[in-house]
Write an enzyme that holds these catalytic residues in place. Structure first.
Site, PDB file in Angstrom:
ATOM      1  N   SER A  14      28.899 -33.551 -12.706  1.00 48.45           N
ATOM      2  CA  SER A  14      29.380 -35.044 -11.900  1.00 48.45           C
ATOM      3  C   SER A  14      30.236 -35.197 -13.851  1.00 48.45           C
ATOM      4  CB  SER A  14      29.067 -36.501 -12.027  1.00 48.45           C
ATOM      5  OG  SER A  14      27.916 -37.081 -13.129  1.00 48.45           O
ATOM      6  N   ASN A  15      29.433 -34.915 -15.083  1.00 42.82           N
ATOM      7  CA  ASN A  15      30.456 -34.640 -15.898  1.00 42.82           C
ATOM      8  C   ASN A  15      31.321 -33.757 -16.089  1.00 42.82           C
ATOM      9  OD1 ASN A  15      28.890 -36.523 -18.803  1.00 42.82           O
ATOM     10  ND2 ASN A  15      27.207 -36.147 -17.156  1.00 42.82           N
ATOM     11  N   ARG A  90      18.661 -25.912 -19.585  1.00 46.64           N
ATOM     12  CA  ARG A  90      17.330 -25.249 -20.557  1.00 46.64           C
ATOM     13  C   ARG A  90      17.303 -25.179 -22.297  1.00 46.64           C
ATOM     14  NH1 ARG A  90      15.409 -20.828 -17.788  1.00 46.64           N
ATOM     15  NH2 ARG A  90      15.972 -19.779 -19.848  1.00 46.64           N
ATOM     16  N   LEU A  92      17.539 -23.704 -25.321  1.00 50.88           N
ATOM     17  CA  LEU A  92      18.051 -23.023 -26.022  1.00 50.88           C
ATOM     18  C   LEU A  92      17.528 -22.016 -27.029  1.00 50.88           C
ATOM     19  CD1 LEU A  92      21.413 -24.267 -25.491  1.00 50.88           C
ATOM     20  CD2 LEU A  92      20.771 -22.499 -24.217  1.00 50.88           C
ATOM     21  N   HIS A 108      23.136 -35.933 -24.029  1.00 46.63           N
ATOM     22  CA  HIS A 108      21.631 -37.148 -23.596  1.00 46.63           C
ATOM     23  C   HIS A 108      21.796 -37.906 -22.990  1.00 46.63           C
ATOM     24  CE1 HIS A 108      17.252 -36.356 -23.692  1.00 46.63           C
ATOM     25  NE2 HIS A 108      17.478 -37.708 -24.741  1.00 46.63           N
ATOM     26  N   THR A 140      21.584 -27.987 -31.903  1.00 43.39           N
ATOM     27  CA  THR A 140      21.005 -27.807 -33.714  1.00 43.39           C
ATOM     28  C   THR A 140      19.782 -26.827 -32.293  1.00 43.39           C
ATOM     29  OG1 THR A 140      19.975 -29.114 -33.904  1.00 43.39           O
ATOM     30  CG2 THR A 140      22.214 -28.991 -35.431  1.00 43.39           C
ATOM     31  N   GLU A 142      17.255 -28.367 -33.068  1.00 46.67           N
ATOM     32  CA  GLU A 142      15.775 -29.365 -33.139  1.00 46.67           C
ATOM     33  C   GLU A 142      16.374 -29.207 -31.587  1.00 46.67           C
ATOM     34  OE1 GLU A 142      14.431 -33.394 -34.697  1.00 46.67           O
ATOM     35  OE2 GLU A 142      16.144 -31.952 -35.972  1.00 46.67           O
ATOM     36  N   LEU A 143      15.679 -29.414 -30.851  1.00 47.53           N
ATOM     37  CA  LEU A 143      15.839 -30.365 -29.222  1.00 47.53           C
ATOM     38  C   LEU A 143      16.818 -31.437 -28.787  1.00 47.53           C
ATOM     39  CD1 LEU A 143      15.583 -30.110 -26.205  1.00 47.53           C
ATOM     40  CD2 LEU A 143      13.359 -30.533 -25.960  1.00 47.53           C
ATOM     41  N   GLU A 173      28.832 -41.846 -19.320  1.00 43.95           N
ATOM     42  CA  GLU A 173      28.778 -41.067 -19.572  1.00 43.95           C
ATOM     43  C   GLU A 173      30.510 -40.185 -19.502  1.00 43.95           C
ATOM     44  OE1 GLU A 173      25.786 -37.567 -18.342  1.00 43.95           O
ATOM     45  OE2 GLU A 173      24.747 -39.229 -19.451  1.00 43.95           O
TER      46      GLU A 173
HETATM   47  C1  GAR Z   1      23.574 -36.351 -17.202  1.00 40.96           C
HETATM   48  O1  GAR Z   1      23.287 -37.661 -17.274  1.00 40.96           O
HETATM   49  C2  GAR Z   1      23.170 -36.004 -18.698  1.00 40.96           C
HETATM   50  O2  GAR Z   1      22.956 -37.109 -19.505  1.00 40.96           O
HETATM   51  C3  GAR Z   1      21.858 -35.421 -18.501  1.00 40.96           C
HETATM   52  O3  GAR Z   1      21.873 -35.028 -17.454  1.00 40.96           O
HETATM   53  C4  GAR Z   1      22.691 -35.352 -16.710  1.00 40.96           C
HETATM   54  C5  GAR Z   1      24.024 -34.134 -15.640  1.00 40.96           C
HETATM   55  O4  GAR Z   1      24.479 -34.662 -14.592  1.00 40.96           O
HETATM   56  N1  GAR Z   1      21.528 -34.010 -19.601  1.00 40.96           N
HETATM   57  C6  GAR Z   1      19.995 -34.210 -19.988  1.00 40.96           C
HETATM   58  O5  GAR Z   1      19.228 -34.892 -19.681  1.00 40.96           O
HETATM   59  C7  GAR Z   1      20.263 -33.141 -20.772  1.00 40.96           C
HETATM   60  N2  GAR Z   1      18.945 -32.927 -21.823  1.00 40.96           N
HETATM   61  P1  GAR Z   1      25.543 -34.225 -13.897  1.00 40.96           P
HETATM   62  O6  GAR Z   1      25.358 -32.817 -13.639  1.00 40.96           O
HETATM   63  O7  GAR Z   1      26.146 -35.222 -12.786  1.00 40.96           O
HETATM   64  O8  GAR Z   1      26.928 -34.073 -15.037  1.00 40.96           O
END
Ligand code: GAR
Length: 223
Positions: A14-15, A90, A92, A108, A140, A142-143, A173
């Site tokens: 969706s993003n 994932r 990295l 995030h 970076t 750091e996760l 988002e």
């Molecule tokens: C989003 O909410 C994003 O913030 C999250 O995954 C979702 C992906 O949604 N990302 C993480 O949790 C990364 N740690 P989408 O596939 O519909 O864009």
């Protein structure tokens, strides 16, 4: 000239759809969408938008390092200026992150530094937080720990479940990520000596606020 951008996904995308809908092709050219999962719905979204897609399944690789090397090789074939993680689930390797330092973005679903990792919405509810949100940050080693660029905030409601809260955050988002990415791609936001700068000045460690920035920018359409 339009900036070449590669977007990495693992799921619904969706993003990615928000990027397709809101980034101007004259400024940002999404040259490829790469998924580690063949069944990611985001691949269908990309194909419908005429964007080349690639699947690189992590299960075909012996370890994280060899997968990340192959991933970087695949990305670099498209010669992107920016690499955007949009729900790429994932961890990295430091080598991968270093290779794209300063031009690798992630989103995030929490107000970092709160709630790195998984189940962020449930954890915000359990903690009794009154607000929650999402953070776009430079990646970076750091996760979920890289310098923040911009955050969106939503209220936590009394009858929220992890799913309703996640959906409210997800809606923000879709404004937050294209705006933050545009600022980076246009050069207004940059990572300088480990610190995020906007127009040459350092920003707060928690990043810009989406609601505040939109107000500040009313009448200025040069981002
Ligand atoms: C989003 O909410 C994003 O913030 C999250 O995954 C979702 C992906 O949604 N990302 C993480 O949790 C990364 N740690 P989408 O596939 O519909 O864009």
């Amino acid at each position: 000239m339009s900036c070449r951008t590669v977007i990495l996904i693992s799921g619904s995308g969706s993003n990615l759809q928000a990027f397709i809908d809101h980034l101007h092709p004259e400024q940002t050219d999404i040259v490829a969408v790469i998924s580690n999962r063949a069944d990611a719905y985001g691949l269908t979204r990309a194909a419908q938008a005429g964007i080349p897609t690639e699947v690189l399944d992590h299960r075909s690789f012996a370890d994280r390092a060899s997968y990340d090397r192959a991933l970087a090789e695949l990305i670099d074939r498209y010669q992107p200026g920016w690499v955007i993680l949009a729900g790429f689930m994932r961890i990295l390797t430091p080598e991968f992150v270093t290779h794209y330092q300063g031009r690798l973005l992630n989103i995030h679903p929490s107000l970092l530094p709160r709630y790195t990792g998984l189940h962020t919405h449930q954890r915000a509810l359990e903690a009794g937080d009154s607000e929650h949100g999402a953070t776009v940050h430079f990646v970076t080693e750091e996760l979920d720990g890289g310098p923040a660029i911009m955050q969106s905030h939503v209220p936590v409601l009394a009858d929220d479940t992890p799913d309703t809260l996640a959906e409210r955050v997800r809606q923000t988002e879709h404004q937050l990520y294209p705006l933050a990415a545009r600022l980076c791609i246009s050069g207004r936001v940059a990572l300088v000596d480990g610190q995020v700068q906007l127009d040459g000045s350092p920003i707060a460690p928690s990043g810009l606020r989406l609601d505040q920035f939109e107000t500040d920018m009313r009448g200025h359409r040069n981002d």
